[in-house]
Design a protein around this motif. Structure first.
Motif, PDB file in Angstrom:
ATOM      1  N   LEU A   1       2.229 -54.595 -44.481  1.00  0.00           N
ATOM      2  CA  LEU A   1       1.481 -55.855 -44.365  1.00  0.00           C
ATOM      3  C   LEU A   1       2.359 -56.955 -43.779  1.00  0.00           C
ATOM      4  CD1 LEU A   1      -0.594 -55.917 -47.665  1.00  0.00           C
ATOM      5  CD2 LEU A   1      -1.460 -55.643 -45.327  1.00  0.00           C
ATOM      6  N   ALA A   2       3.610 -57.012 -44.205  1.00  0.00           N
ATOM      7  CA  ALA A   2       4.537 -58.013 -43.657  1.00  0.00           C
ATOM      8  C   ALA A   2       4.755 -57.787 -42.165  1.00  0.00           C
ATOM      9  CB  ALA A   2       5.868 -57.967 -44.409  1.00  0.00           C
ATOM     10  N   MET A   3       4.857 -56.537 -41.769  1.00  0.00           N
ATOM     11  CA  MET A   3       5.030 -56.218 -40.347  1.00  0.00           C
ATOM     12  C   MET A   3       3.810 -56.665 -39.546  1.00  0.00           C
ATOM     13  SD  MET A   3       6.691 -52.443 -40.529  1.00  0.00           S
ATOM     14  CE  MET A   3       8.469 -52.259 -40.617  1.00  0.00           C
ATOM     15  N   LEU A   4       2.634 -56.341 -40.033  1.00  0.00           N
ATOM     16  CA  LEU A   4       1.412 -56.749 -39.333  1.00  0.00           C
ATOM     17  C   LEU A   4       1.322 -58.266 -39.238  1.00  0.00           C
ATOM     18  CD1 LEU A   4      -1.260 -54.268 -40.701  1.00  0.00           C
ATOM     19  CD2 LEU A   4      -0.532 -54.514 -38.339  1.00  0.00           C
TER      20      LEU A   4
ATOM     21  N   MET B   1      11.697 -53.146 -32.185  1.00  0.00           N
ATOM     22  CA  MET B   1      11.818 -52.637 -33.544  1.00  0.00           C
ATOM     23  C   MET B   1      12.989 -53.286 -34.266  1.00  0.00           C
ATOM     24  SD  MET B   1      13.678 -50.546 -35.727  1.00  0.00           S
ATOM     25  CE  MET B   1      14.754 -49.719 -34.575  1.00  0.00           C
ATOM     26  N   SER B   2      14.114 -53.428 -33.589  1.00  0.00           N
ATOM     27  CA  SER B   2      15.300 -53.994 -34.234  1.00  0.00           C
ATOM     28  C   SER B   2      15.074 -55.445 -34.671  1.00  0.00           C
ATOM     29  CB  SER B   2      16.517 -53.903 -33.310  1.00  0.00           C
ATOM     30  OG  SER B   2      16.260 -54.571 -32.085  1.00  0.00           O
ATOM     31  N   LEU B   3      14.286 -56.186 -33.918  1.00  0.00           N
ATOM     32  CA  LEU B   3      13.985 -57.569 -34.291  1.00  0.00           C
ATOM     33  C   LEU B   3      13.051 -57.607 -35.501  1.00  0.00           C
ATOM     34  CD1 LEU B   3      14.331 -60.560 -33.758  1.00  0.00           C
ATOM     35  CD2 LEU B   3      12.477 -60.421 -32.089  1.00  0.00           C
ATOM     36  N   VAL B   4      12.081 -56.695 -35.550  1.00  0.00           N
ATOM     37  CA  VAL B   4      11.203 -56.598 -36.724  1.00  0.00           C
ATOM     38  C   VAL B   4      12.061 -56.319 -37.952  1.00  0.00           C
ATOM     39  CG1 VAL B   4       9.333 -55.308 -37.818  1.00  0.00           C
ATOM     40  CG2 VAL B   4       9.197 -55.847 -35.379  1.00  0.00           C
ATOM     41  N   ALA B   5      12.952 -55.354 -37.842  1.00  0.00           N
ATOM     42  CA  ALA B   5      13.826 -54.990 -38.961  1.00  0.00           C
ATOM     43  C   ALA B   5      14.673 -56.185 -39.402  1.00  0.00           C
ATOM     44  CB  ALA B   5      14.723 -53.819 -38.564  1.00  0.00           C
ATOM     45  N   ALA B   6      15.274 -56.875 -38.444  1.00  0.00           N
ATOM     46  CA  ALA B   6      16.134 -58.012 -38.779  1.00  0.00           C
ATOM     47  C   ALA B   6      15.349 -59.134 -39.449  1.00  0.00           C
ATOM     48  CB  ALA B   6      16.829 -58.520 -37.522  1.00  0.00           C
TER      49      ALA B   6
ATOM     50  N   LEU C   1      12.617 -58.997 -41.155  1.00  0.00           N
ATOM     51  CA  LEU C   1      12.092 -58.639 -42.470  1.00  0.00           C
ATOM     52  C   LEU C   1      13.176 -58.145 -43.419  1.00  0.00           C
ATOM     53  CD1 LEU C   1       8.760 -56.905 -41.410  1.00  0.00           C
ATOM     54  CD2 LEU C   1       9.104 -59.257 -42.212  1.00  0.00           C
ATOM     55  N   GLY C   2      14.423 -58.108 -42.954  1.00  0.00           N
ATOM     56  CA  GLY C   2      15.533 -57.683 -43.803  1.00  0.00           C
ATOM     57  C   GLY C   2      15.480 -56.207 -44.168  1.00  0.00           C
ATOM     58  N   LEU C   3      15.063 -55.390 -43.208  1.00  0.00           N
ATOM     59  CA  LEU C   3      14.925 -53.950 -43.439  1.00  0.00           C
ATOM     60  C   LEU C   3      15.976 -53.176 -42.651  1.00  0.00           C
ATOM     61  CD1 LEU C   3      11.064 -53.694 -42.919  1.00  0.00           C
ATOM     62  CD2 LEU C   3      12.266 -53.680 -45.116  1.00  0.00           C
ATOM     63  N   ALA C   4      16.328 -52.018 -43.173  1.00  0.00           N
ATOM     64  CA  ALA C   4      17.169 -51.101 -42.404  1.00  0.00           C
ATOM     65  C   ALA C   4      16.355 -50.621 -41.203  1.00  0.00           C
ATOM     66  CB  ALA C   4      17.578 -49.919 -43.268  1.00  0.00           C
ATOM     67  N   ASP C   5      17.034 -50.345 -40.098  1.00  0.00           N
ATOM     68  CA  ASP C   5      16.341 -49.900 -38.890  1.00  0.00           C
ATOM     69  C   ASP C   5      15.477 -48.666 -39.145  1.00  0.00           C
ATOM     70  OD1 ASP C   5      17.366 -51.981 -37.411  1.00  0.00           O
ATOM     71  OD2 ASP C   5      18.765 -50.749 -36.256  1.00  0.00           O
TER      72      ASP C   5
ATOM     73  N   LEU D   1       6.770 -48.729 -38.709  1.00  0.00           N
ATOM     74  CA  LEU D   1       6.141 -49.109 -37.444  1.00  0.00           C
ATOM     75  C   LEU D   1       5.473 -47.903 -36.787  1.00  0.00           C
ATOM     76  CD1 LEU D   1       8.906 -51.517 -36.142  1.00  0.00           C
ATOM     77  CD2 LEU D   1       6.543 -52.168 -36.708  1.00  0.00           C
ATOM     78  N   LEU D   2       6.123 -46.762 -36.873  1.00  0.00           N
ATOM     79  CA  LEU D   2       5.545 -45.541 -36.313  1.00  0.00           C
ATOM     80  C   LEU D   2       4.238 -45.184 -37.026  1.00  0.00           C
ATOM     81  CD1 LEU D   2       5.771 -43.166 -34.348  1.00  0.00           C
ATOM     82  CD2 LEU D   2       7.104 -41.981 -36.094  1.00  0.00           C
ATOM     83  N   ILE D   3       4.210 -45.291 -38.341  1.00  0.00           N
ATOM     84  CA  ILE D   3       2.994 -45.004 -39.109  1.00  0.00           C
ATOM     85  C   ILE D   3       1.869 -45.949 -38.695  1.00  0.00           C
ATOM     86  CG2 ILE D   3       1.985 -45.127 -41.430  1.00  0.00           C
ATOM     87  CD1 ILE D   3       4.773 -44.051 -42.431  1.00  0.00           C
ATOM     88  N   LEU D   4       2.185 -47.237 -38.556  1.00  0.00           N
ATOM     89  CA  LEU D   4       1.174 -48.213 -38.148  1.00  0.00           C
ATOM     90  C   LEU D   4       0.678 -47.954 -36.726  1.00  0.00           C
ATOM     91  CD1 LEU D   4       2.747 -51.425 -39.701  1.00  0.00           C
ATOM     92  CD2 LEU D   4       0.547 -50.406 -40.347  1.00  0.00           C
TER      93      LEU D   4
END
Length: 97
Positions: free
Chosen positions: A19-22, A34-39, A41-45, A52-55
């Protein structure tokens, strides 16, 4: 959109991370790496990449590649279709009251 398709999309969106990604991607005017999304949201790559792949596999995101980079953007058409479906549920429940 039928009930089965909507249920599958809602199951896919049923985590806080997705939900946060969306939410983040819907606020962006263009595709985001992808790396910017991870950064952001504070997530590991790896975690970001997997979610992201699932979405994207269910059609909620559009994935493009440029070299080794993967970029993601919301599939606004699919999201609008889901929103329209959910609004019909509200209409169905008010008709039965």
């Amino acid at each position: 959109m039928n009930d089965q398709q909507a249920a599958a999309l809602l199951r896919t969106m049923s985590t806080r991370t997705r939900l946060a990604m969306l939410r983040m991607l819907l606020a962006e005017p263009q595709a985001v790496a992808m790396s910017l999304v991870a950064a952001r949201l504070g997530l590991a790559d790896g975690i970001a990449s997997q979610n992201l792949l699932i979405l994207s596999e269910c059609g909620l995101l559009i994935r493009t590649c440029s070299g080794v980079n993967r970029f993601y953007a919301p599939n606004r058409e699919m999201i609008q279709e889901l929103m329209t479906f959910l609004q019909t549920l509200q209409g169905d429940s008010s008709a039965s009251q």
